[in-house]
Design an enzyme around this catalytic site. Structure first.
Site, short mmCIF file in Angstrom:
data_model
loop_
_atom_site.label_atom_id
_atom_site.label_comp_id
_atom_site.label_asym_id
_atom_site.label_seq_id
_atom_site.Cartn_x
_atom_site.Cartn_y
_atom_site.Cartn_z
CG HIS A 271 -1.91 -1.12 1.24
ND1 HIS A 271 -2.54 -1.55 2.39
CD2 HIS A 271 -2.36 -1.93 0.25
CE1 HIS A 271 -3.34 -2.57 2.10
NE2 HIS A 271 -3.24 -2.82 0.81
C1 LIG Z 1 0.14 -7.47 -4.87
C2 LIG Z 1 -0.79 -6.39 -4.44
C3 LIG Z 1 -1.88 -6.68 -3.62
C4 LIG Z 1 -2.74 -5.67 -3.21
N1 LIG Z 1 -3.89 -6.00 -2.55
C5 LIG Z 1 -4.83 -5.04 -2.35
C6 LIG Z 1 -6.12 -5.38 -1.86
O1 LIG Z 1 -6.44 -6.55 -1.65
N2 LIG Z 1 -7.02 -4.38 -1.67
C7 LIG Z 1 -6.71 -3.07 -1.92
O2 LIG Z 1 -7.55 -2.21 -1.68
N3 LIG Z 1 -5.50 -2.72 -2.38
C8 LIG Z 1 -4.56 -3.68 -2.63
N4 LIG Z 1 -3.37 -3.35 -3.18
C9 LIG Z 1 -3.09 -1.92 -3.41
C10 LIG Z 1 -3.87 -1.31 -4.56
O3 LIG Z 1 -4.02 -2.24 -5.61
C11 LIG Z 1 -3.13 -0.05 -5.02
O4 LIG Z 1 -3.07 0.87 -3.95
C12 LIG Z 1 -3.80 0.65 -6.20
O5 LIG Z 1 -3.99 -0.25 -7.26
C13 LIG Z 1 -2.93 1.82 -6.65
O6 LIG Z 1 -3.51 2.44 -7.76
P1 LIG Z 1 -2.72 3.53 -8.58
O7 LIG Z 1 -3.65 4.00 -9.64
O8 LIG Z 1 -2.14 4.53 -7.64
O9 LIG Z 1 -1.47 2.76 -9.22
P2 LIG Z 1 -1.45 1.46 -10.13
O10 LIG Z 1 -2.74 0.74 -10.10
O11 LIG Z 1 -0.23 0.70 -9.74
O12 LIG Z 1 -1.30 2.04 -11.62
C14 LIG Z 1 -0.18 2.69 -12.13
C15 LIG Z 1 -0.11 2.36 -13.60
O13 LIG Z 1 0.80 3.26 -14.26
C16 LIG Z 1 1.59 2.53 -15.18
N5 LIG Z 1 2.81 3.31 -15.38
C17 LIG Z 1 3.79 3.56 -14.50
N6 LIG Z 1 4.73 4.34 -15.06
C18 LIG Z 1 4.32 4.61 -16.32
C19 LIG Z 1 4.86 5.39 -17.40
N7 LIG Z 1 6.02 6.05 -17.27
N8 LIG Z 1 4.18 5.43 -18.58
C20 LIG Z 1 3.01 4.75 -18.72
N9 LIG Z 1 2.45 4.01 -17.73
C21 LIG Z 1 3.10 3.95 -16.54
C22 LIG Z 1 1.78 1.19 -14.48
O14 LIG Z 1 2.19 0.18 -15.38
C23 LIG Z 1 0.41 0.95 -13.86
O15 LIG Z 1 -0.46 0.28 -14.75
C24 LIG Z 1 -2.47 -4.33 -3.59
C25 LIG Z 1 -1.39 -4.03 -4.41
C26 LIG Z 1 -0.55 -5.04 -4.84
C27 LIG Z 1 0.62 -4.70 -5.74
#
Ligand SMILES: Cc1cc2nc3c(=O)[nH]c(=O)nc-3n(C[C@H](O)[C@H](O)[C@H](O)COP(=O)(O)OP(=O)(O)OC[C@H]3O[C@@H](n4cnc5c(N)ncnc54)[C@H](O)[C@@H]3O)c2cc1C
Length: 527
Positions: A466
């Protein structure tokens, strides 16, 4: 050069919501022209559909496979940090637990538009809750929320928690967060329901939305605008050739808590000295970009199970056939089926510890293996006092940034985990769980002194995935984005993802991140 109204960088939890909302036609007007750029490949792996398969995606091509730098307080270990690299981002490899956080999290941010009473309707509007609408839940939204599949051992954990004095809580997103219970999950009909499933795939056919995968954005492009700089697009490479896409209204970074700050710095927004050290031109000196990094640490107490009612063998041919037949059985389990929230500090205004319970051996992200039937109780630190950072390793986007969460920098963080271990043991020693186990396997009942348990914390705790807060939102000039998520010091540039949380919420971060994106889209559309 192609021109759009909005460019969204990253198709993760936040990016998928933004792509849906910003490209939507409304009031008889066409939807805005939106470009969504994602570094990863499409989310086609069959294990992404099967809930119990999530940890098999670790270190695959769908995982950025980051590591922290050595953590002094954790015996200099480098910790593995999975992050999704595909459509849906981390929501395509996560454990699907749907928890929004505590009322106190949002009220504690003290930001206009973000109090609990203001964000509750946003959560509800996005939700399709299995039991229908209520004061705390929505129906008809894109995000399906269903009860977790439950093995009998998870039920036993919840009963044992009550025998140990905790309340039963049927809904961690309801009136109170405290107590033990089953988690709700972002699972629909036995299959993962990622942000891409809920928000992106249904709108991929919109002519005004262009989604490109396999495109890692390198930097934001600025042009002078009055006395300051305006974000007008992004640069990316395809087959070694540089392309520029232009955004007439805004560029939104949704690359997550590791890569949104990395992209800001590569674009010249960050601590000036640090940028110059990497020969980057400074667009705006923003010392706090990448700072204030927070995360949840967890570790397991593992027991040998008395009978065979664990998830071990969930993927045997019989269960696989059952799953393929009607999406039921243990493969429909999200592994961490139940848990709880408790207050350990005497005057805590909200829970400071979460439990994740798994009817399985779950240690070191599932990489460690052990023979026999086991179950694991994982105390999780909810409100870390330690603050870490994301810094550039080089000025290349392809070099992973330096991740330093500074775990255990505040000693209280490790002491709370140790107290959590003791409480986990109390639960395991309570009926009916006491009768369903054959002794503690890890760390082992002989490890009972304060010092032995603290040593176990230092040597065994891991991220529960997280990371947040590396592009902190605030009203003060030192914050990275303002309360409408606009990046300070420039115009036309926004960050909307887990990185903007001023403090990490008490709970799992996927739902809060999608809520942040929903809010951002409303403001970007001027609603
Ligand atoms: C293994 C795991 C288990 C988890 N379990 C849970 C759970 O059960 N419940 C829960 O609520 N949360 C859980 N989480 C946390 C939750 O999934 C994350 O907090 C949330 O998905 C974050 O969202 P985000 O949009 O900030 O980033 P992300 O969903 O990580 O999205 C970022 C995206 O940007 C892309 N990206 C990065 N850099 C670039 C670039 N330069 N150019 C183009 N694209 C790029 C990446 O490839 C990715 O697709 C878990 C996370 C993980 C990794």
């Amino acid at each position: 050069v192609q021109a759009f109204d909005f460019i969204i960088v990253g198709a993760g939890s936040a990016g998928c919501v933004l792509a849906n909302r910003l490209s939507k036609a409304s009031n008889g007007k066409n939807g805005a022209r939106v470009l969504l750029l994602e570094a990863g490949k499409p989310d086609t792996h069959p294990l992404m559909r099967i809930p119990a398969g999530f940890s098999k995606l670790y270190r695959s091509q769908f995982d950025w496979n980051f590591s922290t730098n050595p953590q002094t307080a954790l015996r200099s270990r480098s910790l593995y940090w999975p992050r999704g690299k595909t459509l849906g981002g981390s929501s395509s490899i996560n454990a699907m637990i749907y928890v929004r956080g505590h009322r106190q999290d949002y009220d504690g941010w003290q930001l206009p538009g973000w109090s609990y009473d203001e964000v509750l309707p946003v959560f509800k509007q996005m939700e399709d809750f299995f039991a229908g609408p209520s004061h705390y839940h929505g129906a008809g939204g894109e995000l399906r929320v269903e009860p977790a599949y439950a093995t009998g051992l998870t039920d036993a954990f919840i009963e044992a928690g009550q025998a140990a004095g905790l309340a039963h809580n049927p809904d961690f997103n309801g009136a109170s967060q405290d107590g033990v219970g089953h988690f709700h999950t972002t699972i629909r009909g036995g299959e993962r329901w990622s942000a891409a499933d809920a928000f992106l795939k249904p709108v991929l056919g919109r002519p005004n939305l262009l989604t490109m995968t396999g495109v890692q954005v390198e930097r934001v492009i600025f042009e002078p605008d009055g006395g300051s700089q305006r974000a007008v697009g992004v640069a990316y490479k395809l087959n070694g050739i540089e392309f520029i896409a232009r955004a007439e209204q805004a560029v939104v970074l949704s690359a997550g808590a590791v890569q949104s700050p990395q992209l800001l710095m590569l674009s010249g927004i960050g601590p000036a000295d640090h940028l110059r050290q990497h020969e980057l031109e400074v667009v705006f000196d923003a010392p706090n970009v990448g700072q204030n990094l927070q995360d949840h640490l967890a570790l397991p107490v593992i027991y040998r199970a008395q009978n065979t009612n664990t998830l071990d063998g969930a993927d045997n041919p019989l269960q696989l056939a059952r799953y393929l037949w009607n999406k039921s059985g243990p493969l429909a389990s999200n592994i961490a089926e139940g848990g709880g929230f408790v207050r350990l500090a005497p005057n805590a205004i909200a829970p400071d510890l979460q439990f994740h319970f798994a009817a399985a051996f779950f240690s070191n992200h599932g990489f460690d293996k052990a023979k026999g039937q086991m179950f694991s109780i994982g105390p999780t630190l909810l409100q870390p006092e330690s603050r870490g950072s994301i810094r550039l390793r080089s000025n290349l986007v392809t070099d992973a940034p330096i991740i330093d969460p500074c775990y255990g920098q505040a000693p209280i963080d490790l002491l709370i985990l140790r107290a959590g271990l003791r409480l986990a043991r109390e639960i395991a020693a309570s009926p009916p769980l006491a009768g369903l186990q054959r002794g503690e396997f890890q760390p082992g009942a002989d490890k009972n002194s304060d010092s032995a348990l603290l040593e176990y914390v230092r040597r065994s705790c891991q991220t529960i995935y997280h990371p947040t807060s590396s592009c902190r939102m605030g009203l003060d000039s030192g914050s990275v984005v303002d309360e409408r998520l606009a990046v300070r010091g420039v115009s036309g540039l926004y960050v909307a993802d887990a990185s903007v949380m001023p403090t990490v919420v008490r709970g799992n971060t996927n739902a809060p991140t999608m809520m942040i994106a929903e809010q951002a889209s409303r403001w970007l559309l001027g609603q």
